[in-house]
Design an enzyme around this catalytic site. Sequence first.
Site, PDB file in Angstrom:
ATOM      1  CD  GLN A  48     -11.931  28.467  48.323  1.00  0.00           C
ATOM      2  OE1 GLN A  48     -12.481  27.893  49.259  1.00  0.00           O
ATOM      3  NE2 GLN A  48     -12.107  28.086  47.063  1.00  0.00           N
ATOM      4  CB  CYS A  90     -10.803  24.297  43.991  1.00  0.00           C
ATOM      5  SG  CYS A  90     -10.493  25.632  45.162  1.00  0.00           S
ATOM      6  CG  HIS A 132     -10.525  21.020  48.979  1.00  0.00           C
ATOM      7  ND1 HIS A 132     -10.235  20.639  47.686  1.00  0.00           N
ATOM      8  CD2 HIS A 132     -10.790  22.354  48.913  1.00  0.00           C
ATOM      9  CE1 HIS A 132     -10.305  21.699  46.890  1.00  0.00           C
ATOM     10  NE2 HIS A 132     -10.653  22.755  47.605  1.00  0.00           N
ATOM     11  CD  GLU A 133     -13.241  23.940  51.429  1.00  0.00           C
ATOM     12  OE1 GLU A 133     -12.670  25.049  51.342  1.00  0.00           O
ATOM     13  OE2 GLU A 133     -13.724  23.368  50.440  1.00  0.00           O
TER      14      GLU A 133
HETATM   15  C1  QAP Z   1     -13.900  21.297  47.737  1.00  0.00           C
HETATM   16  O1  QAP Z   1     -15.107  22.516  46.151  1.00  0.00           O
HETATM   17  C2  QAP Z   1     -14.058  19.859  47.318  1.00  0.00           C
HETATM   18  O2  QAP Z   1     -15.115  23.878  39.130  1.00  0.00           O
HETATM   19  C3  QAP Z   1     -15.093  22.173  47.508  1.00  0.00           C
HETATM   20  O3  QAP Z   1     -17.270  25.016  38.013  1.00  0.00           O
HETATM   21  C4  QAP Z   1     -14.607  19.523  46.078  1.00  0.00           C
HETATM   22  O4  QAP Z   1     -17.201  23.236  46.267  1.00  0.00           O
HETATM   23  C5  QAP Z   1     -13.638  18.866  48.146  1.00  0.00           C
HETATM   24  C6  QAP Z   1     -17.279  24.010  42.046  1.00  0.00           C
HETATM   25  C7  QAP Z   1     -14.732  18.186  45.715  1.00  0.00           C
HETATM   26  C8  QAP Z   1     -13.773  17.544  47.792  1.00  0.00           C
HETATM   27  C9  QAP Z   1     -14.337  17.191  46.589  1.00  0.00           C
HETATM   28  C10 QAP Z   1     -16.191  23.784  41.253  1.00  0.00           C
HETATM   29  C11 QAP Z   1     -18.399  24.611  41.482  1.00  0.00           C
HETATM   30  C12 QAP Z   1     -17.285  23.678  43.471  1.00  0.00           C
HETATM   31  C13 QAP Z   1     -16.194  24.122  39.916  1.00  0.00           C
HETATM   32  C14 QAP Z   1     -16.244  23.008  45.586  1.00  0.00           C
HETATM   33  C15 QAP Z   1     -17.313  24.718  39.351  1.00  0.00           C
HETATM   34  C16 QAP Z   1     -18.415  24.964  40.144  1.00  0.00           C
HETATM   35  C17 QAP Z   1     -16.197  23.260  44.144  1.00  0.00           C
HETATM   36 CO    CO Z   2     -10.936  24.852  47.223  1.00  0.00          CO
END
Ligand code: QAP
Ligand code: CO
Length: 163
Positions: A48, A90, A132-133
Site C-alpha cells: 500500500q 481499506c 485483511h493485511e
Molecule cells: C483494514 O483498514 C481493515 O475509507 C484496515 O476514509 C479495516 O485501516 C480491516 C480508512 C476494517 C478490518 C476492518 C478507510 C481510513 C482506514 C477509509 C483501514 C477512510 C479512512 C482503513
Molecule cells: Co487494505
Amino acid sequence: MDIKIYPDPVLLKNCVSVEKVDDNFISTVSIMVDTMRAAEGIGLAAPQVGILQRFFVCLDFDDENKEKTIVLINPEITKMEGRIESKEGCLSIPGFYEYVYRYEKIEIKAYDLTGKEVIYVPDGIQSVVFQHEFDHLDGILFPERMSQIKKDIFMKKINKEFK
Ligand code: QAP
Ligand code: CO
C-alpha cells in the site's frame, strides 16, 4: 509515505519475503506506522506504500489505548476456523465499506522486528485485520472476499469513483 489508491497496479502484485531486518528496514517500518496513524488507519501493508515485500503493521487491539503497534514480517496463516462477516474498509479504497467473509479465528506465525518468531491466535477485530493485511501481500483486496453479487456492485461503484 504516500498511500497507493485503487486501481494502482502495485496493489495487485505478489510480494516477496523480507530477507533481512536491518536498520534501514526498521526505519521504513517506523515511517509506515506514522503513515498509518496519520491516515487514522488500523492496518497498513507494505504494498500500500509501494513496497512489494511481505510485511504489515497494525494496531494492537489488546492495548486499550491503541498505542501499541504490531509488525508482522513474512507472516503465514497456519490454522483457520469458522466464518464471520466483517465490515471492512481499506486505506487504498477510501470512503467505501462493505461486509466481507473472513475466518473467525486464525493462527498466524511471523517474525517480529527483532527477528524472533512470533505466533498470534487472535479473534475478533485483530483476527480480521491480520487477514485483511495478509491478503494485501498476495495482491488481494477486500472485495475478493465478498459474495460475487456484492462484489460486482461494489466494483462498479469504486471503478466509477477511482478512474
Ligand atoms: C483494514 O483498514 C481493515 O475509507 C484496515 O476514509 C479495516 O485501516 C480491516 C480508512 C476494517 C478490518 C476492518 C478507510 C481510513 C482506514 C477509509 C483501514 C477512510 C479512512 C482503513
Ligand atoms: Co487494505
